[in-house]
Motif scaffolding. Structure first.
Motif, mmCIF file in Angstrom:
data_model
loop_
_atom_site.group_PDB
_atom_site.id
_atom_site.type_symbol
_atom_site.label_atom_id
_atom_site.label_comp_id
_atom_site.label_asym_id
_atom_site.label_seq_id
_atom_site.Cartn_x
_atom_site.Cartn_y
_atom_site.Cartn_z
ATOM 1 N N VAL A 106 -4.988 8.083 -7.556
ATOM 2 C CA VAL A 106 -5.127 7.119 -8.643
ATOM 3 C C VAL A 106 -6.533 6.524 -8.547
ATOM 4 O O VAL A 106 -6.918 5.997 -7.501
ATOM 5 C CB VAL A 106 -4.063 6.005 -8.551
ATOM 6 C CG1 VAL A 106 -4.266 4.970 -9.650
ATOM 7 C CG2 VAL A 106 -2.655 6.596 -8.625
ATOM 8 N N ARG A 148 -3.790 -1.327 -0.329
ATOM 9 C CA ARG A 148 -3.710 -0.184 -1.260
ATOM 10 C C ARG A 148 -2.640 -0.441 -2.312
ATOM 11 O O ARG A 148 -2.851 -0.210 -3.503
ATOM 12 C CB ARG A 148 -3.412 1.101 -0.484
ATOM 13 C CG ARG A 148 -3.360 2.339 -1.354
ATOM 14 C CD ARG A 148 -3.261 3.601 -0.511
ATOM 15 N NE ARG A 148 -2.234 3.548 0.501
ATOM 16 C CZ ARG A 148 -0.950 3.871 0.303
ATOM 17 N NH1 ARG A 148 -0.557 4.283 -0.878
ATOM 18 N NH2 ARG A 148 -0.083 3.806 1.282
ATOM 19 N N GLN A 149 -1.479 -0.946 -1.887
ATOM 20 C CA GLN A 149 -0.400 -1.227 -2.841
ATOM 21 C C GLN A 149 -0.851 -2.268 -3.865
ATOM 22 O O GLN A 149 -0.589 -2.119 -5.056
ATOM 23 C CB GLN A 149 0.854 -1.702 -2.124
ATOM 24 C CG GLN A 149 1.993 -1.993 -3.095
ATOM 25 C CD GLN A 149 3.331 -2.134 -2.413
ATOM 26 O OE1 GLN A 149 3.568 -1.533 -1.369
ATOM 27 N NE2 GLN A 149 4.211 -2.909 -3.005
ATOM 28 N N LEU A 152 -3.048 -0.647 -6.467
ATOM 29 C CA LEU A 152 -2.278 0.210 -7.381
ATOM 30 C C LEU A 152 -1.437 -0.620 -8.351
ATOM 31 O O LEU A 152 -1.372 -0.315 -9.548
ATOM 32 C CB LEU A 152 -1.405 1.176 -6.577
ATOM 33 C CG LEU A 152 -2.169 2.238 -5.780
ATOM 34 C CD1 LEU A 152 -1.245 2.949 -4.800
ATOM 35 C CD2 LEU A 152 -2.833 3.233 -6.713
ATOM 36 N N TRP A 157 0.612 0.361 -11.754
ATOM 37 C CA TRP A 157 1.552 1.298 -11.156
ATOM 38 C C TRP A 157 2.692 0.557 -10.477
ATOM 39 O O TRP A 157 2.492 -0.508 -9.904
ATOM 40 C CB TRP A 157 0.845 2.190 -10.136
ATOM 41 C CG TRP A 157 -0.067 3.172 -10.789
ATOM 42 C CD1 TRP A 157 -1.332 2.939 -11.250
ATOM 43 C CD2 TRP A 157 0.225 4.521 -11.097
ATOM 44 N NE1 TRP A 157 -1.844 4.073 -11.823
ATOM 45 C CE2 TRP A 157 -0.907 5.067 -11.736
ATOM 46 C CE3 TRP A 157 1.333 5.336 -10.891
ATOM 47 C CZ2 TRP A 157 -0.962 6.381 -12.177
ATOM 48 C CZ3 TRP A 157 1.278 6.657 -11.317
ATOM 49 C CH2 TRP A 157 0.153 7.163 -11.954
#
Length: 187
Positions: A106, A148-149, A152, A157
């Motif tokens: 992504v 990272r989460q 995103l 996402w």
């Protein structure tokens, strides 16, 4: 069963069967999930290449378990980076919600890599992460996973996280993915 001398390799000074021969023998002896995990791992670690998968049917022809093992070959995917990722993917396949890709990159509008998801459903923008204890338990890994989460999620996402325990319940992972896809489609 005799072993062809060409199927013998030396590993750290110990005689062993070649990776192709070993994989061919193992898929005859185990059930689907471990068999596909072994195939995925051998492909991912480049112990065998995709062309060698086509050779396996001739190596197992006429042996007990060959019919089932041939079916496992079509499910192998070298992008899976762990048995947990393989099990999570197979649960989704069995639950009729297969991911459309593995190791989904992504990126933002400038091309900056925000993260890579283990299993991805691009249309509804859903990612499933298979969080193994070894790779994700260290404090540094936990912090990196959270950063990272967040990147995103901020990019729109939905992130789902699954563990080995989750794969032991056949309906849990596909049900959870299906719910996330439905929620994404309502937005």
């Amino acid at each position: 069963m005799t072993v062809d001398p060409g199927d013998i390799a030396e590993v750290a000074g110990i005689r062993a069967t070649s990776p192709l021969r070993t994989v061919s023998d193992v898929v005859l002896l185990v059930d689907r999930y471990p068999a596909v995990s072994v195939l995925d791992s051998a492909l991912n670690r480049r112990r065998i290449d995709p062309a060698q998968l086509m050779v396996i049917p001739s190596l197992i022809r006429g042996r007990r378990g060959a019919v089932a093992a041939r079916a496992y070959l079509s499910e192998a995917d070298g992008r899976a980076q762990s048995p947990l990722e393989t099990r999570s993917r197979l649960r989704c396949v069995d639950g009729r919600v297969p991911p459309d890709t593995l190791q989904l990159e992504v990126r933002d509008d400038d091309g900056y890599l925000l993260g890579v998801g283990d299993l991805g459903w691009r249309g509804p923008r859903v990612i499933a992460e298979a969080d193994g204890r070894d790779a994700h338990a260290a404090p540094e890994a936990v912090f990196a996973d959270r950063r990272r989460q967040n990147r995103l999620v901020n990019a729109g996402w939905t992130i789902l996280r699954f563990t080995w325990q989750d794969t032991l319940h056949p309906a849990y992972i596909p049900h959870t993915v299906r719910q996330a896809i439905a929620a994404a489609q309502r937005r």
